[in-house]
Design a protein around this motif. Structure first.
Motif, PDB file in Angstrom:
ATOM      1  N   LEU A  16      -5.422  10.967   1.614  1.00 32.28           N
ATOM      2  CA  LEU A  16      -5.809   9.933   0.630  1.00 32.28           C
ATOM      3  C   LEU A  16      -5.917   8.557   1.267  1.00 32.28           C
ATOM      4  CD1 LEU A  16      -3.603  10.982  -2.425  1.00 32.28           C
ATOM      5  CD2 LEU A  16      -6.024  11.478  -2.040  1.00 32.28           C
ATOM      6  N   GLY A  17      -5.492   8.416   2.489  1.00 33.17           N
ATOM      7  CA  GLY A  17      -5.545   7.118   3.137  1.00 33.17           C
ATOM      8  C   GLY A  17      -4.540   6.149   2.539  1.00 33.17           C
ATOM      9  N   LEU A  18      -4.861   4.871   2.600  1.00 32.92           N
ATOM     10  CA  LEU A  18      -4.001   3.834   2.040  1.00 32.92           C
ATOM     11  C   LEU A  18      -4.594   3.371   0.718  1.00 32.92           C
ATOM     12  CD1 LEU A  18      -3.485   3.652   5.241  1.00 32.92           C
ATOM     13  CD2 LEU A  18      -2.682   1.344   4.722  1.00 32.92           C
TER      14      LEU A  18
ATOM     15  N   TYR B 242       0.846  -1.185   0.000  1.00 28.93           N
ATOM     16  CA  TYR B 242       0.000   0.000   0.000  1.00 28.93           C
ATOM     17  C   TYR B 242       0.884   1.240   0.000  1.00 28.93           C
ATOM     18  CZ  TYR B 242      -4.156  -2.700   1.332  1.00 28.93           C
ATOM     19  OH  TYR B 242      -5.218  -3.575   1.353  1.00 28.93           O
TER      20      TYR B 242
ATOM     21  N   MET C  75       4.761   7.254   1.958  1.00 28.60           N
ATOM     22  CA  MET C  75       4.937   6.168   2.919  1.00 28.60           C
ATOM     23  C   MET C  75       4.434   4.883   2.270  1.00 28.60           C
ATOM     24  SD  MET C  75       5.553   5.213   6.102  1.00 28.60           S
ATOM     25  CE  MET C  75       5.127   6.502   7.249  1.00 28.60           C
TER      26      MET C  75
ATOM     27  N   GLN D 145       0.627   5.216   1.380  1.00 28.71           N
ATOM     28  CA  GLN D 145      -0.148   6.062   2.278  1.00 28.71           C
ATOM     29  C   GLN D 145       0.235   7.515   2.080  1.00 28.71           C
ATOM     30  OE1 GLN D 145       0.242   5.142   6.469  1.00 28.71           O
ATOM     31  NE2 GLN D 145      -1.106   6.807   7.082  1.00 28.71           N
TER      32      GLN D 145
END
Lengths: 116, 114
Positions: free
Chosen positions: B41-43, B35, B88, B37
């Motif tokens: 936008l979140g994951l 994913y 991330m 991050q």
């Protein structure tokens, strides 16, 4: 495609008080899981609580509980007796039981601040 | 305890470099995920793998590839790093089966492309 919406970018709570984080989702499926994950400053994502859609009873884990409203497609997290260690990003997530490899779909997160 | 280990917590790379992010899990899980991050936008899922040498594109695969030569290891490859890949990156693993609900995450790699 499924979507998950967290409309509160940031929430604040004082120690020992109760806070509720909101989450809504969109799906045409009837069988799925919902989750709340916590990401503290250490960045390690930790599962807080899960809910199976076929269960009407709301899940609870110690001070954490959910309010699952399937018809409304709502899945809020209530944290009781808040502690300083609860400060973190909280992500709501959805996982289908019908789609191939059951990936997690995440919301954008809510940052929870806890003050003494 | 289940452990998902990412090889680096912080990484700084130059534009155009080929970048490898490594992830190892010790629970014999079939499924592994990468994913990305980003704030607000979140994951977002980049790629996932359900078995050795098997992979599926996620929602944002462009600019990335993956490799899974062994069950315990899942690598994310940035073929030619660009500044918009500064982010991330989180690796996760989960056992097979619809009833195995919990995904376990690594501690993340914060990648900066300059």
């Amino acid at each position: 495609a499924q979507t998950v919406t967290q409309s509160q970018p940031e929430m604040s709570v004082q120690e020992a008080e109760t806070v509720t984080l909101s989450c809504t989702y969109d799906t045409s499926e009837s069988d799925y899981y919902l989750f709340w994950y916590k990401q503290p400053p250490s960045r390690q994502m930790i599962l807080v609580i899960r809910q199976e859609a076929y269960k009407q009873q709301n899940a609870t884990e110690n001070r954490f509980s959910v309010n699952f409203q399937k018809a409304a497609k709502s899945f809020s997290l209530k944290i009781s007796d808040s502690q300083l260690g609860d400060a973190a990003m909280y992500f709501c997530a959805y996982r289908s039981l019908n789609t191939g490899f059951q990936k997690l779909v995440f919301g954008t997160g809510t940052r929870l601040l806890v003050s003494p | 305890d289940v452990k998902v280990t990412q090889s680096s917590r912080y990484l700084v790379k130059r534009t155009g470099e080929k970048v490898f992010l490594e992830c190892v899990q010790d629970m014999d899980h079939e499924n592994m995920f990468w994913y990305r991050q980003d704030p607000g936008l979140g994951l977002r899922l980049i790629y996932f793998s359900y078995d050795v040498k098997m992979k599926e594109k996620g929602d944002i695969p462009e600019g990335y590839s993956v490799s899974r030569e062994k069950k315990e290891r899942f690598s994310l490859i940035l073929e030619s790093a660009s500044t918009n890949q500064t982010s991330m990156y989180l690796c996760a693993s989960r056992d097979r089966g619809p009833m195995n609900t919990e995904a376990f995450f690594g501690q993340g790699t914060r990648l900066t492309v300059v």
